[in-house]
Design a protein around this motif. Structure first.
Motif, mmCIF file in Angstrom:
data_model
loop_
_atom_site.group_PDB
_atom_site.id
_atom_site.type_symbol
_atom_site.label_atom_id
_atom_site.label_comp_id
_atom_site.label_asym_id
_atom_site.label_seq_id
_atom_site.Cartn_x
_atom_site.Cartn_y
_atom_site.Cartn_z
ATOM 1 N N SER A 194 158.135 149.742 92.307
ATOM 2 C CA SER A 194 159.531 149.826 91.876
ATOM 3 C C SER A 194 159.702 150.982 90.894
ATOM 4 N N GLU A 195 160.959 151.259 90.577
ATOM 5 C CA GLU A 195 161.338 152.268 89.583
ATOM 6 C C GLU A 195 160.720 153.643 89.855
ATOM 7 N N PRO A 196 160.812 154.186 91.071
ATOM 8 C CA PRO A 196 160.165 155.470 91.346
ATOM 9 C C PRO A 196 160.846 156.634 90.622
ATOM 10 N N ARG A 197 160.063 157.634 90.270
ATOM 11 C CA ARG A 197 160.546 158.899 89.707
ATOM 12 C C ARG A 197 159.964 160.021 90.557
ATOM 13 N N VAL A 198 160.706 161.115 90.684
ATOM 14 C CA VAL A 198 160.199 162.286 91.383
ATOM 15 C C VAL A 198 160.488 163.511 90.526
ATOM 16 N N PHE A 199 159.521 164.397 90.443
ATOM 17 C CA PHE A 199 159.681 165.675 89.755
ATOM 18 C C PHE A 199 159.001 166.728 90.606
ATOM 19 N N ALA A 200 159.546 167.932 90.623
ATOM 20 C CA ALA A 200 159.013 168.956 91.507
ATOM 21 C C ALA A 200 158.953 170.304 90.800
ATOM 22 N N THR A 201 157.934 171.082 91.115
ATOM 23 C CA THR A 201 157.806 172.471 90.696
ATOM 24 C C THR A 201 157.418 173.277 91.932
ATOM 25 N N ASP A 202 157.273 174.571 91.772
ATOM 26 C CA ASP A 202 156.836 175.393 92.902
ATOM 27 C C ASP A 202 155.432 175.010 93.368
ATOM 28 N N GLN A 203 154.639 174.403 92.460
ATOM 29 C CA GLN A 203 153.260 174.060 92.801
ATOM 30 C C GLN A 203 153.130 172.727 93.540
ATOM 31 N N ALA A 204 153.977 171.741 93.199
ATOM 32 C CA ALA A 204 153.755 170.408 93.765
ATOM 33 C C ALA A 204 154.984 169.526 93.584
ATOM 34 N N VAL A 205 155.027 168.454 94.396
ATOM 35 C CA VAL A 205 156.004 167.382 94.250
ATOM 36 C C VAL A 205 155.264 166.173 93.683
ATOM 37 N N HIS A 206 155.781 165.590 92.604
ATOM 38 C CA HIS A 206 155.116 164.502 91.899
ATOM 39 C C HIS A 206 155.958 163.235 91.994
ATOM 40 N N VAL A 207 155.360 162.134 92.447
ATOM 41 C CA VAL A 207 156.059 160.856 92.550
ATOM 42 C C VAL A 207 155.293 159.816 91.730
ATOM 43 N N PHE A 208 156.020 159.125 90.843
ATOM 44 C CA PHE A 208 155.450 158.076 90.002
ATOM 45 C C PHE A 208 156.211 156.780 90.288
ATOM 46 N N TRP A 209 155.550 155.631 90.148
ATOM 47 C CA TRP A 209 156.237 154.360 90.274
ATOM 48 C C TRP A 209 155.417 153.262 89.605
ATOM 49 N N LEU A 210 156.101 152.144 89.354
ATOM 50 C CA LEU A 210 155.453 150.979 88.759
ATOM 51 C C LEU A 210 154.928 150.063 89.855
ATOM 52 N N ASP A 211 153.679 149.660 89.711
ATOM 53 C CA ASP A 211 153.097 148.619 90.550
ATOM 54 C C ASP A 211 152.556 147.583 89.573
ATOM 55 N N SER A 212 151.299 147.233 89.632
ATOM 56 C CA SER A 212 150.724 146.397 88.580
ATOM 57 C C SER A 212 150.507 147.215 87.315
ATOM 58 N N GLY A 213 150.351 148.528 87.487
ATOM 59 C CA GLY A 213 150.304 149.482 86.380
ATOM 60 C C GLY A 213 151.258 150.611 86.683
ATOM 61 N N LEU A 214 150.791 151.851 86.576
ATOM 62 C CA LEU A 214 151.597 153.026 86.885
ATOM 63 C C LEU A 214 150.835 153.864 87.905
ATOM 64 N N ASP A 215 151.450 154.072 89.072
ATOM 65 C CA ASP A 215 150.800 154.783 90.173
ATOM 66 C C ASP A 215 151.427 156.164 90.362
ATOM 67 N N TYR A 216 150.672 157.024 91.068
ATOM 68 C CA TYR A 216 151.103 158.419 91.233
ATOM 69 C C TYR A 216 150.574 158.981 92.545
ATOM 70 N N ARG A 217 151.412 159.766 93.222
ATOM 71 C CA ARG A 217 150.967 160.581 94.357
ATOM 72 C C ARG A 217 151.642 161.946 94.268
ATOM 73 N N ARG A 218 150.943 162.941 94.797
ATOM 74 C CA ARG A 218 151.525 164.278 94.796
ATOM 75 C C ARG A 218 151.432 164.902 96.176
ATOM 76 N N SER A 219 152.334 165.857 96.386
ATOM 77 C CA SER A 219 152.293 166.699 97.582
ATOM 78 C C SER A 219 152.123 168.138 97.130
#
Length: 571
Positions: A199-224
């Motif tokens: 839940s509560e996803p956030r997305v931030f992007a730069t020329d280098q990468a796309v960053h996605v964060f969200w809450l699970d049991s803790g705080l998770d992250y994936r990037r492109s």
């Protein structure tokens, strides 16, 4: 030339003396940017974007009895807006809208409750919001969501807009979903991608990468690392445990996330960073809030500029939800040496004797300047006004007093947001009163142009503007361009709103009733630059200064050309 420069320097000294003697007024009054003539509908959640000097706003509005997303824009730093705002799509008031702009492209997305469930929709303009798609586009795919997403996120970088939300898919667990829009191709990169569960996803992007964060049991992250085409494996940034909220920011290859961990009756702020665009994350996790102070902390925000990272929150140590604190790192978040700083004024009680409530909603940074906006109940007790604070030295010090932007005009301020546009800082908020429901906008710091200049014999229209922030103890640089070569000119300066006029004169328009003037001679290219040091005097807070330039142009019929006006409010 030396004598002329000396004379103008003496004039500037006289101007400084006049500034001190001019006194001050209240902060620049907000203007209404929604065009509902009856003012009968509610307004909520205004959001802002900026591109190429144009300011864009979108908000929820139910003037017709049902909620819709409406849009407006300003080409003069928020001084004027569209005569009629524009509906861009229907929406529930529960989540949204979000907006990004780049060049002439504007993208607005929101959560709607059409078709028997909740949908993520968007609309696109390629001409600065002059025209829009005839029908909004679906962002999500498949069946409608049975519950509205917790959060809708949006980010732009490298020609693509990335949208993220949490989708229940008709089940019990929410999928964290990302979809990307390609600006040049004017279509989607591909179908929606599920990057995790939570839940509560956030997305931030730069020329280098796309960053996605969200809450699970803790705080998770994936990037492109390929602009949203594929996403790498998920990383558990924060161990499982109760996280109240979090926020993230990326600038170049520096990525930062801050969160609030709840432990008993206390809530503490933590930070983690990556210096290689999310490929790896530093350890150990750092505690940002003072471990010796136990308090409830909420409404977390994070910002970054250059080597500095700033984390702010609403804090209960002085009174329940009664103060806003900010702490900074000056080395990309590697260490947090400075103590957290309270940036809100006392008293902690309202004029009605109730406890003041302060909800931090916006924190932005650019170069050495940090801006903060929040909802504050000190004036009314049962409703809110929008307040503002600023630091011009990387968060080392702040304005002596915080600033009320609404000046009591709104019965209730909601969710103030900020935008940086050409050296000015704009703030918008929704407000409701027994008589009106408005989206309000004001310049918290900076300069707004007004009026129109008049051409000389060459046909060129002189233009005056200012750079730097209009602040006590700072320096504002006035600049004249597009004028006559090596010509005498007069900078006219007036104080307070009554000095802003529009009086026909010598075939043009006098836009300032001057209290004083400064003589300058233009350079060969028809320009000049005049630095103006503003005294560090608290009585200047809120002072309104208006300026216009008249230039001797002997080839013109009236012998003069003149510039537009500029309006400055010092804080």
């Amino acid at each position: 030339m030396n004598r002329l420069m000396t004379a103008s320097s003496l004039s500037r000294c006289c101007l400084v003396a006049l500034l001190i003697g001019a006194g001050s007024t209240a902060q620049k009054p907000p203007i209404r940017i929604n065009s509902d003539p009856a003012q009968v509908g509610e307004v909520n959640l205004p959001v802002l974007a900026e591109s190429d000097g144009v300011t864009y706003a979108a908000w929820n509005d139910n003037r017709s009895g049902s909620w819709a997303i409406r849009f407006s824009r300003s080409e003069d730093r928020g001084a004027t807006w569209l005569t009629s705002d524009v509906p861009v799509g229907p929406a529930s008031m529960l989540v949204g809208p979000r907006i990004v702009a780049v060049g002439s492209f504007v993208f607005v997305c929101w959560i709607g409750d059409e078709l028997g469930g909740y949908r993520v929709s968007c609309n696109v303009s390629h001409d600065r919001g002059a025209t829009w798609m005839s029908s909004p586009l679906r962002v999500d795919a498949g069946s409608a969501m049975t519950q509205p997403p917790d959060r809708l996120g949006i980010a732009y970088a490298a020609g693509r807009v990335h949208v993220t939300w949490d989708d229940d898919g008709g089940g019990t667990l929410d999928d964290v979903v990302v979809r990307s829009w390609r600006i040049v191709e004017n279509d989607w990169l591909g179908p929606s991608q599920v990057v995790g569960s939570g839940s509560e996803p956030r997305v931030f992007a730069t020329d280098q990468a796309v960053h996605v964060f969200w809450l699970d049991s803790g705080l998770d992250y994936r990037r492109s690392a390929d602009g949203g085409v594929t996403f790498e494996s998920a990383a558990d940034l924060v161990p499982p445990g109760p996280i109240a909220e979090f926020d993230c920011v990326a600038i170049g290859g520096s990525v930062h996330v801050a969160w609030i961990r709840i432990s008993g009756s206390a809530a503490d702020v933590y930070h983690r960073r990556s210096q290689d665009s999310g490929a790896s994350w530093s350890g150990p996790i750092q505690r940002v809030s003072d471990p010796s102070v136990a308090s409830a902390r909420t409404f977390l925000r994070i910002a970054a500029a250059e080597a500095c990272v700033y984390v702010g929150w609403t804090d209960s140590r002085d009174a329940p939800l009664g103060s806003i604190y900010v702490r900074r790192s000056t080395d990309f978040g590697n260490s947090w040496g400075d103590l957290e700083t309270r940036i809100t004024d006392d008293p902690t009680t309202t004029k009605l004797g109730l406890l003041s409530l302060r909800y931090l909603t916006a924190l932005v940074a650019e170069a050495d300047t940090v801006h903060v906006a929040w909802d504050d109940s000190r004036e009314f007790g049962f409703a809110f006004d929008t307040f503002y604070q600023r630091s011009d030295d990387y968060g080392a010090s702040w304005l002596e007093s915080d600033v009320a932007l609404g000046s009591g005009a709104a019965f209730s301020s909601t969710f103030p947001q900020m935008v940086l546009v050409e050296g000015a800082v704009g703030v918008a908020w929704g407000g409701a009163s027994p008589l009106a429901n408005d989206v309000s906008f004001t310049i918290a710091s900076g300069v707004q142009p007004y009026g129109a200049g008049g051409a000389g014999a060459s046909g060129a229209v002189p233009e005056v503007d200012a750079s730097g922030f209009a602040m006590v103890g700072g320096e504002l640089e006035l600049e004249l361009t597009h004028s006559v070569s090596l010509a005498p000119s007069a900078l006219l300066i007036g104080f307070e709103a009554s000095s802003r006029i529009a009086l026909p004169l010598l075939g043009g328009t006098l836009l300032v009733n001057p209290a004083t003037s400064v003589a300058m001679t233009t350079e060969v290219d028809g320009s000049w630059v005049m630095p103006l040091g503003v005294p560090d005097a608290q009585q200047l807070l809120g002072l309104n200064v208006n300026c216009q330039v008249w230039v001797l142009d002997r080839g013109a019929l009236s012998a003069f050309a003149h510039s537009n006006g500029i309006e400055v409010w010092l804080n």
